[in-house]
Design an enzyme around this catalytic site. Structure first.
Site, mmCIF file in Angstrom:
data_model
loop_
_atom_site.group_PDB
_atom_site.id
_atom_site.type_symbol
_atom_site.label_atom_id
_atom_site.label_comp_id
_atom_site.label_asym_id
_atom_site.label_seq_id
_atom_site.Cartn_x
_atom_site.Cartn_y
_atom_site.Cartn_z
ATOM 1 N N CYS A 1 -13.801 -0.306 -9.262
ATOM 2 C CA CYS A 1 -14.498 0.958 -9.736
ATOM 3 C C CYS A 1 -15.038 0.867 -11.237
ATOM 4 C CB CYS A 1 -13.034 2.191 -9.662
ATOM 5 S SG CYS A 1 -11.994 2.016 -11.090
ATOM 6 N N LYS B 1 19.482 -22.511 7.992
ATOM 7 C CA LYS B 1 18.788 -21.199 7.958
ATOM 8 C C LYS B 1 17.427 -21.654 9.075
ATOM 9 C CE LYS B 1 16.753 -17.513 5.502
ATOM 10 N NZ LYS B 1 15.498 -17.445 6.047
ATOM 11 N N LYS C 1 17.587 -20.872 -0.576
ATOM 12 C CA LYS C 1 16.291 -21.512 -0.065
ATOM 13 C C LYS C 1 16.205 -22.799 -0.596
ATOM 14 C CE LYS C 1 14.719 -17.961 2.332
ATOM 15 N NZ LYS C 1 13.512 -17.581 1.935
ATOM 16 N N CYS D 1 -10.124 5.502 -7.986
ATOM 17 C CA CYS D 1 -10.235 3.952 -7.721
ATOM 18 C C CYS D 1 -10.075 3.659 -6.231
ATOM 19 C CB CYS D 1 -9.344 3.128 -8.449
ATOM 20 S SG CYS D 1 -9.606 1.350 -8.016
ATOM 21 N N CYS E 1 -5.503 -0.747 -13.832
ATOM 22 C CA CYS E 1 -6.907 -0.133 -13.681
ATOM 23 C C CYS E 1 -6.403 1.475 -14.118
ATOM 24 C CB CYS E 1 -7.450 -0.060 -12.385
ATOM 25 S SG CYS E 1 -8.535 1.137 -12.257
ATOM 26 N N ASP F 1 14.228 -21.356 10.757
ATOM 27 C CA ASP F 1 12.749 -20.735 10.269
ATOM 28 C C ASP F 1 12.163 -20.221 11.640
ATOM 29 O OD1 ASP F 1 10.747 -19.637 8.876
ATOM 30 O OD2 ASP F 1 9.780 -21.563 8.347
ATOM 31 N N GLU G 1 25.536 -22.318 7.171
ATOM 32 C CA GLU G 1 24.630 -22.559 8.496
ATOM 33 C C GLU G 1 23.302 -23.144 8.041
ATOM 34 O OE1 GLU G 1 25.301 -19.058 10.637
ATOM 35 O OE2 GLU G 1 27.589 -18.693 9.898
ATOM 36 N N CYS H 1 -11.559 -2.810 -14.397
ATOM 37 C CA CYS H 1 -11.417 -2.828 -12.998
ATOM 38 C C CYS H 1 -12.631 -3.412 -11.993
ATOM 39 C CB CYS H 1 -10.905 -1.371 -12.270
ATOM 40 S SG CYS H 1 -10.874 -1.503 -10.550
ATOM 41 N N TYR I 1 24.183 -17.158 16.034
ATOM 42 C CA TYR I 1 25.130 -17.098 14.882
ATOM 43 C C TYR I 1 25.948 -15.767 14.267
ATOM 44 C CZ TYR I 1 20.878 -15.245 12.820
ATOM 45 O OH TYR I 1 19.765 -14.428 12.537
#
Length: 692
Positions: A417, A123, A320, A438, A432, A125, A121, A414, A232
């Site tokens: 922080c 797909k 996909k 942080c 980090c 969107d 089937e 980081c 479906y």
């Protein structure tokens, strides 16, 4: 804010003008961008004030008044509908080789070498929906939501002409039809052209337009936008009168539902491959967007035999399409910090249209990826949307690189922080070390804590979490549940006496919106164990793993005791939890700050013990079962599925916590260890007797 009874006519006119402008702005944010900046309670408060002023000054009602809207508006957002049968997502594959693997896995599970027929089937969107019929009449519509609970969109679905309001002929007394609402390309471009001419913000793509149109608080707006649908599958049904997916489609047609004419039965891998090639060629010319093909085992009896994994069916898979690509320029590279401290590089791009979507950012994954592709600021790059969703950089066009280009140096600290950012030897991610000190991590953890699959606290959106954190109102999860006390009694935090918060005085807030926030928070003081485990934000622990932990430990107290005792053996014995994940879970409970955070939280909330809600009575219920050797009457996968359906816990290794070991032919070391530990051994026939 002046009380309504104290308003003069001049003040009332100015207030009505302000409310109309504010609500129009909020409508654009919600309806067009699907990104509201007002909570439902804040929006309702404006609408209520507008109505009361108009009742006192009817001669001041404006032509653009919010009260002039016609339609079935939901007063406080959408109602919630619990799906009788969950609307599960599908697993994704991205190549024909992976499709072949999926087909072979189905055959292995069923222990057959014969070809299996699949329904292929397109797909769509769009946005998933569920439509419930009782005695042939449409009575309720819902979105998929989180798969368990969706939004009530009954009145909005009624506006779609293609949805039958009554069913002709013979039909089940209860029938739940599921499908996808979409907007055709022609209608999408016409809507955007109209909005552009009116100076309004246009939609990014047809899917966003469909989602924004279907999720309207005013069904008249939905009716004005041209939406279409395909049906479906089904959910709850009182009596199934079809044996195959193909037969169900014929019933749908008889009942008046639109069914995609490109659905195809594929009887072998060759036909699956041919259909994929055909749809790839047709894709661009179709009147609607598709992003792949869904393959379903056609025979319903085989679907039932195959069953489900944690969140996806074994009998269906989404293939996909390859991502669409475009050229653009990298304007900057910045570093984002997630809730686990991961430093993720993101490319800021010259906006470019990729497959109908305007892309301005792309993930660069990690420092190795940047180094491998030699990605630099100022580079011209090929962008694609992986799976047509996540933008990423495919390659750098070196010929277009600026002469003064410099290699990008990944930070060792980081950016939020300033703490050291370290990278473990076996990891690609730099993290980090600032922990919850942080701000980036603390904020992201709080967002995760209140998210839909965790505590699901309505009214605490990302923007509010960020504002409350930076203003010192929220630091930890426990602070959420003390918010009402601190708003009233003058304690900023339990250890920091101060003036009361007075959230009612915040711009855009009021007594009703604050009251609704507190109601939403208080309604979550009792939480299911799987949700609580997920809410803690333990690295690698998603919703499926959280449920596994809940099923195997039963209570948070038991889980915590075992983890603080560093009982990794019990973790790795659970099928689906490996050594690396077990290490992360144990380390989370070993961290003093995490334990202190949990202690504070447990003073505010109650975590329910895990309760198995299955409606069966089996000798295996609650028992831990391990399979070893080759079974003769079923495959190993099918045996595990049968054990799980009987309420058992299936483990991958034998331990002192194992109740039964099921022996197949050529049983190895697991059988020997079971004998050493005194675990009950079962042959295949004895196992089948227990589950029948």
């Amino acid at each position: 804010m002046i009380k309504i009874e104290e308003l003069t006519a001049e003040q009332a006119a100015a207030e009505l003008e302000r409310i109309a402008a504010e609500m129009a702005k909020a409508d654009i944010a919600y309806y067009q961008n699907d990104d509201p900046y007002l909570t439902d309670s804040q929006y309702d408060e404006l609408k209520h004030r507008n109505r009361e002023i108009e009742q006192k000054f009817p001669h001041l009602i404006r032509p653009d008044s919010p009260s002039r809207k016609v339609g079935a508006a939901v007063k406080s957002g959408f109602g919630k509908i619990t799906h009788r049968f969950p609307m599960l997502s599908l697993g994704d594959v991205f190549s024909l080789e992976e499709v072949d693997d999926f087909v072979m896995s189905v055959k292995r599970f069923l222990n057959t070498a014969e070809d299996i027929t699949f329904m292929a089937e397109p797909k769509i969107d769009g946005l998933s929906f569920s439509a419930r019929y009782e005695n042939g009449r449409f009575i309720q519509g819902a979105t998929r939501g989180d798969g368990t609970t969706g939004e009530d969109i009954t009145e909005n679905l009624r506006t779609i002409a293609q949805l039958p309001q009554t069913l002709p002929g013979k039909f089940p007394d209860i029938l739940e039809v599921r499908g996808e609402v979409y907007m055709s390309k022609t209608d999408f471009f016409a809507l955007n052209q109209k909005y552009a001419a009116e100076g309004k913000k246009v939609f990014a793509n047809p899917r966003n337009a469909a989602a924004g149109s279907l999720r309207q608080l005013d069904s008249k707006i939905t009716a004005e936008r041209k939406l279409s649908l395909f049906a479906y599958t089904w959910g709850e049904v009182s009596e199934r009168c079809w044996d195959t997916q193909a037969d169900f489609f014929e019933h749908l047609k008889d009942w008046g539902f639109p069914v995609n004419p490109l659905n195809r039965l594929c009887r072998n891998l060759s036909e699956i491959d041919e259909n994929f090639t055909r749809l790839m060629e047709l894709r661009a010319s179709l009147p609607y967007d598709i992003d792949g093909i869904v393959y379903k085992v056609n025979d319903i009896a085989l679907q039932e035999r195959l069953g489900f994994l944690t969140r996806t069916p074994r009998w269906a898979m989404a293939h996909k399409f390859p991502a669409e690509q475009a050229l653009t320029k990298i304007n900057d590279i910045r570093i984002q910090v997630g809730r686990t401290g991961a430093l993720t590089p993101v490319a800021d791009l010259e906006p470019v249209n990729v497959g109908g979507v305007i892309v301005s950012h792309a993930t660069l994954h990690n420092e190795d990826e940047i180094r491998r592709k030699d990605i630099r600021i100022g580079d011209t790059v090929v962008i694609q949307r992986a799976g047509d969703v996540i933008p990423q950089v495919v390659e750098v066009i070196k010929d277009k690189r600026p002469a003064d280009s410099q290699e990008f140096i990944f930070p060792a600290a980081c950016p939020i922080c300033g703490a050291h950012a370290i990278r473990e030897e076996d990891e690609a991610i730099r993290r980090c070390t600032g922990g919850l000190t942080c701000p980036a991590q603390a904020i992201e953890r709080l967002k995760h804590f209140v998210s839909r699959d965790a505590f699901d606290i309505e009214g605490l959106g990302a923007k509010i979490i960020e504002d409350f954190y930076h203003e010192g109102i929220l630091h930890s999860p426990a602070d959420i549940f003390s918010l009402e006390r601190r708003n009233n009694d003058g304690d900023l935090f339990a250890h920091q006496p101060g003036s009361a918060l007075h959230l009612e005085s915040r711009e855009g807030w009021g007594h009703k919106s604050v009251s609704k926030l507190f109601q939403a928070i208080n309604s979550k003081r009792r939480i299911e164990l799987p949700r609580f485990i997920y809410a803690l934000g333990i690295r690698q622990v998603g919703t499926a793993t959280a449920r596994l932990l809940a099923q195997n430990f039963g209570s948070f107290k038991h889980l915590r005791e075992e983890m603080e005792a560093q009982n990794t053996e019990k973790l790795v014995a659970i099928d689906g939890i490996g050594g690396a994940m077990a290490k992360d879970i144990v380390e989370f409970f070993s961290e003093p700050h995490n334990r202190a955070t949990i202690d504070c939280l447990l003073q505010e909330i109650e975590v329910e013990d895990y309760v198995d809600t299955a409606n069966y009575d089996s000798p295996l219920a609650g028992k831990t079962v391990v399979f070893t050797g080759t079974l003769e009457k079923m495959t190993r996968s099918e045996a595990k599925a049968k054990a799980l359906s009987a309420g058992a816990k299936v483990a991958g290794s034998v331990s002192k916590n194992t109740d039964y070991v099921v022996l197949g032919a050529d049983a190895g070391s697991k059988a020997k260890k079971a004998q050493e530990l005194g675990v009950t051994l079962l042959n295949e026939e004895e196992f089948l007797q227990l589950i029948t």
